[in-house]
Scaffold this motif. Sequence first.
Motif, PDB file in Angstrom:
ATOM      1  N   HIS A   6       0.557  -1.247  -0.026  1.00 32.55           N
ATOM      2  CA  HIS A   6       0.026   0.058   0.045  1.00 32.55           C
ATOM      3  C   HIS A   6       0.952   1.155  -0.020  1.00 32.55           C
ATOM      4  CE1 HIS A   6      -2.399   3.381   1.818  1.00 32.55           C
ATOM      5  NE2 HIS A   6      -3.520   2.385   1.237  1.00 32.55           N
ATOM      6  N   ASP A  56       3.916   1.554  -1.318  1.00 32.44           N
ATOM      7  CA  ASP A  56       4.425   1.749  -2.582  1.00 32.44           C
ATOM      8  C   ASP A  56       3.678   2.152  -3.454  1.00 32.44           C
ATOM      9  OD1 ASP A  56       7.091   1.023  -1.556  1.00 32.44           O
ATOM     10  OD2 ASP A  56       6.982  -1.025  -2.193  1.00 32.44           O
ATOM     11  N   ALA A  57       2.315   1.806  -3.496  1.00 27.13           N
ATOM     12  CA  ALA A  57       1.081   2.321  -4.442  1.00 27.13           C
ATOM     13  C   ALA A  57       0.807   3.584  -4.331  1.00 27.13           C
ATOM     14  CB  ALA A  57       0.025   1.195  -4.150  1.00 27.13           C
ATOM     15  N   ARG A  58       1.035   3.959  -2.870  1.00 28.30           N
ATOM     16  CA  ARG A  58       0.575   5.456  -2.937  1.00 28.30           C
ATOM     17  C   ARG A  58       1.649   6.446  -3.264  1.00 28.30           C
ATOM     18  NH1 ARG A  58      -0.043   6.196   3.327  1.00 28.30           N
ATOM     19  NH2 ARG A  58       1.784   6.013   3.062  1.00 28.30           N
ATOM     20  N   ARG A  59       2.801   5.663  -3.209  1.00 30.47           N
ATOM     21  CA  ARG A  59       3.851   6.621  -3.845  1.00 30.47           C
ATOM     22  C   ARG A  59       4.065   6.489  -5.199  1.00 30.47           C
ATOM     23  NH1 ARG A  59       8.350   4.791   1.100  1.00 30.47           N
ATOM     24  NH2 ARG A  59       7.421   6.153   2.610  1.00 30.47           N
ATOM     25  N   ARG A  60       3.168   5.682  -5.834  1.00 33.04           N
ATOM     26  CA  ARG A  60       3.333   5.263  -7.479  1.00 33.04           C
ATOM     27  C   ARG A  60       4.516   4.462  -7.741  1.00 33.04           C
ATOM     28  NH1 ARG A  60       0.330  10.326 -10.446  1.00 33.04           N
ATOM     29  NH2 ARG A  60      -1.574  10.154  -8.917  1.00 33.04           N
ATOM     30  N   LEU A  61       4.951   3.827  -6.859  1.00 33.21           N
ATOM     31  CA  LEU A  61       6.215   2.817  -7.040  1.00 33.21           C
ATOM     32  C   LEU A  61       5.531   1.696  -7.542  1.00 33.21           C
ATOM     33  CD1 LEU A  61       8.331   3.400  -3.847  1.00 33.21           C
ATOM     34  CD2 LEU A  61       8.525   4.505  -6.078  1.00 33.21           C
ATOM     35  N   GLY A 104       2.644   0.444 -10.282  1.00 34.20           N
ATOM     36  CA  GLY A 104       1.600   0.535 -11.198  1.00 34.20           C
ATOM     37  C   GLY A 104       0.188  -0.266 -11.073  1.00 34.20           C
ATOM     38  N   ALA A 105      -0.785   0.376 -11.446  1.00 30.86           N
ATOM     39  CA  ALA A 105      -2.378  -0.258 -11.205  1.00 30.86           C
ATOM     40  C   ALA A 105      -2.272  -1.351 -12.208  1.00 30.86           C
ATOM     41  CB  ALA A 105      -3.236   0.815 -11.605  1.00 30.86           C
ATOM     42  N   MET A 124      -7.229   3.607  -5.888  1.00 28.20           N
ATOM     43  CA  MET A 124      -6.058   3.861  -6.824  1.00 28.20           C
ATOM     44  C   MET A 124      -5.789   3.413  -8.040  1.00 28.20           C
ATOM     45  SD  MET A 124      -2.963   3.394  -3.506  1.00 28.20           S
ATOM     46  CE  MET A 124      -3.531   3.956  -1.731  1.00 28.20           C
TER      47      MET A 124
END
Length: 247
Positions: free
Chosen positions: A136, A138-143, A145-146, A172
């Motif tokens: 989560h 890393d996803a918030r930091r866009r590390l 991808g979706a 996200m």
Amino acid sequence: MSGNLLDVDTAVAQLVAPPPGVAWPYGVPPEPARRPFRVDPLPQFIRASDLAALSRTETAALSRARAQGSVLLGVGGDEHEPAWITLPRPGILLALGTPGSGKSSLLTALAMLNPGHHWWAPPEGTDPDACWAAFHRDARRRLVGAEVIPLVDDVDRLSSETAVLLAELPGMGFSVVATAGSPALMQRTPLASLAGNHGTGLLLGNAPPAAADFFGVRIAAEQAPPPGRAVLIENGRTRSLQIAAPG
């Protein structure tokens, strides 16, 4: 001649004499103009490797259409056709099932059957709560991808804090595939409303009536179903299928 094959009691017929010196059968029967309709019972077991080979017989056009958001699950239908499901994008696909129904195997088979998608699950032997907190973050930091699809096993056994983090992933842009064993526990997590609102899900094994109620459907319970037997729910419609087993 007379018999049960006729619509009347008696009828006159001319029988054809066989050619001299020719063994039975006297000729090759012609191919039927239309394939006869069959209804075969679902198999008790199918390997992911065998299903992957079967699915490659589909046309290229259908394969391209499936690749745009659908994933291969198993076999279903009257003649054991490859069964696909469209992942909510973004959203949560939830599979509810009792212990031993094949929940963990489902997540493993998904990655094997659909190598063109990017899957992610906590490494074996690690703390799942810590792994999902890191995912989560890393996803918030866009590390991350979706396009990555998180695979969450036994979401109802994770901490309430982790459940909140996982419920934020669809916002996200992520599609999440999750399994759970208890519909009652699921009702207490933020994932529950998200999963139920999409109208798409899976019931594995001999799921209790509460599991079907979770998706707003009624199903006829199968007595002693094999591991991997499932009911696929899409847009209020249900169909039975056999989930492929890893291997």
